[in-house]
Design a protein around this motif. Structure first.
Motif, PDB file in Angstrom:
ATOM      1  N   GLU A  38       0.815  -1.220   0.000  1.00  0.00           N
ATOM      2  CA  GLU A  38       0.000   0.000   0.000  1.00  0.00           C
ATOM      3  C   GLU A  38       0.849   1.271   0.000  1.00  0.00           C
ATOM      4  OE1 GLU A  38      -2.812   2.130   3.296  1.00  0.00           O
ATOM      5  OE2 GLU A  38      -3.045  -0.028   3.059  1.00  0.00           O
ATOM      6  N   ILE A  39       1.912   1.274   0.792  1.00  0.00           N
ATOM      7  CA  ILE A  39       2.764   2.469   0.857  1.00  0.00           C
ATOM      8  C   ILE A  39       3.479   2.682  -0.477  1.00  0.00           C
ATOM      9  CG2 ILE A  39       4.810   3.454   1.978  1.00  0.00           C
ATOM     10  CD1 ILE A  39       3.691   2.128   4.599  1.00  0.00           C
ATOM     11  N   ALA A  40       3.975   1.610  -1.056  1.00  0.00           N
ATOM     12  CA  ALA A  40       4.622   1.715  -2.367  1.00  0.00           C
ATOM     13  C   ALA A  40       3.639   2.268  -3.404  1.00  0.00           C
ATOM     14  CB  ALA A  40       5.167   0.362  -2.809  1.00  0.00           C
ATOM     15  N   GLU A  41       2.390   1.870  -3.303  1.00  0.00           N
ATOM     16  CA  GLU A  41       1.378   2.377  -4.247  1.00  0.00           C
ATOM     17  C   GLU A  41       1.139   3.871  -4.057  1.00  0.00           C
ATOM     18  OE1 GLU A  41       0.269   0.880  -6.952  1.00  0.00           O
ATOM     19  OE2 GLU A  41       1.667  -0.687  -6.313  1.00  0.00           O
TER      20      GLU A  41
ATOM     21  N   PRO B  93       9.025   0.675   5.409  1.00  0.00           N
ATOM     22  CA  PRO B  93       7.799   1.241   4.831  1.00  0.00           C
ATOM     23  C   PRO B  93       7.257   2.458   5.574  1.00  0.00           C
ATOM     24  CG  PRO B  93       7.694  -1.138   4.786  1.00  0.00           C
ATOM     25  CD  PRO B  93       8.913  -0.775   5.601  1.00  0.00           C
ATOM     26  N   GLN B  94       7.275   2.449   6.887  1.00  0.00           N
ATOM     27  CA  GLN B  94       6.741   3.594   7.626  1.00  0.00           C
ATOM     28  C   GLN B  94       7.586   4.843   7.409  1.00  0.00           C
ATOM     29  OE1 GLN B  94       3.692   3.567   8.909  1.00  0.00           O
ATOM     30  NE2 GLN B  94       3.654   1.475   8.128  1.00  0.00           N
ATOM     31  N   LEU B  95       8.890   4.673   7.350  1.00  0.00           N
ATOM     32  CA  LEU B  95       9.766   5.799   7.035  1.00  0.00           C
ATOM     33  C   LEU B  95       9.477   6.300   5.619  1.00  0.00           C
ATOM     34  CD1 LEU B  95      12.159   7.673   7.675  1.00  0.00           C
ATOM     35  CD2 LEU B  95      13.646   5.898   6.735  1.00  0.00           C
TER      36      LEU B  95
END
Length: 172
Positions: free
Chosen positions: A12-15, A36-38
């Protein structure tokens, strides 16, 4: 070659990052996605700096390119030179940004020279002399001064991340 392997860029973050980037991930993004959170926070911050502030595009790109020169961040120069040209910076101005004493270069107007002097002070010394800051007031509102300062700080973060991990631009 980068010091860490690139991630596969899924999730989701990459998207969200792809959406901000127009559908693709860059090597920087694939490196950040190890955390991912960073990466998500980075995407929000840099998205705001790139797309949601009042600072003129030529000033933003001038700052980014000057930081690329000062921090020897080739990736950053490669990524932003086309943006700088779209923002109106020409060959002579770009060449001036690469010089040691760019803040005194006659090919740049007074506003650009002051922005470079500010970028140099923040990047090299952290401390900004009062007179230099006061000279910027003739060209920028308080909001723009905050945005200019945040842009210099953010792109110092970006360039230092890229250089430390030896992230290279994608092949054309």
């Amino acid at each position: 070659m980068a010091r860490l392997a690139e991630t596969d860029g899924t999730g989701e973050i990459a998207e969200r990052i792809r959406e901000r980037r127009g559908g693709t991930l860059r090597p920087l993004d694939r490196m950040l996605l190890h955390s991912p959170q960073l990466a998500d926070g980075w995407n929000s911050l840099l998205g705001a700096v790139r797309q949601r502030i009042a600072l003129p595009a030529d000033i933003r790109e001038l700052v980014v390119l000057r930081i690329a020169v000062l921090n020897r961040a080739a990736y950053e120069w490669t990524a932003h030179e086309p943006e700088a040209r779209r923002a109106g910076l020409d060959d002579t101005q770009l060449a001036a940004v690469r010089t040691e004493n760019a803040a005194e270069h006659p090919e740049l107007d007074a506003r650009h020279r002051r922005v470079i002097a500010y970028t140099d002070a923040m990047t090299r010394d952290v401390h900004v002399p009062e007179g230099l800051f006061d000279a910027l007031r003739a060209y920028f509102s308080d909001r723009e001064l905050v945005e200019l300062t945040a842009t210099v700080a953010a792109y110092n973060m970006v360039s230092r991340f890229l250089v430390a991990l030896d992230v290279q631009p994608s092949e054309p």
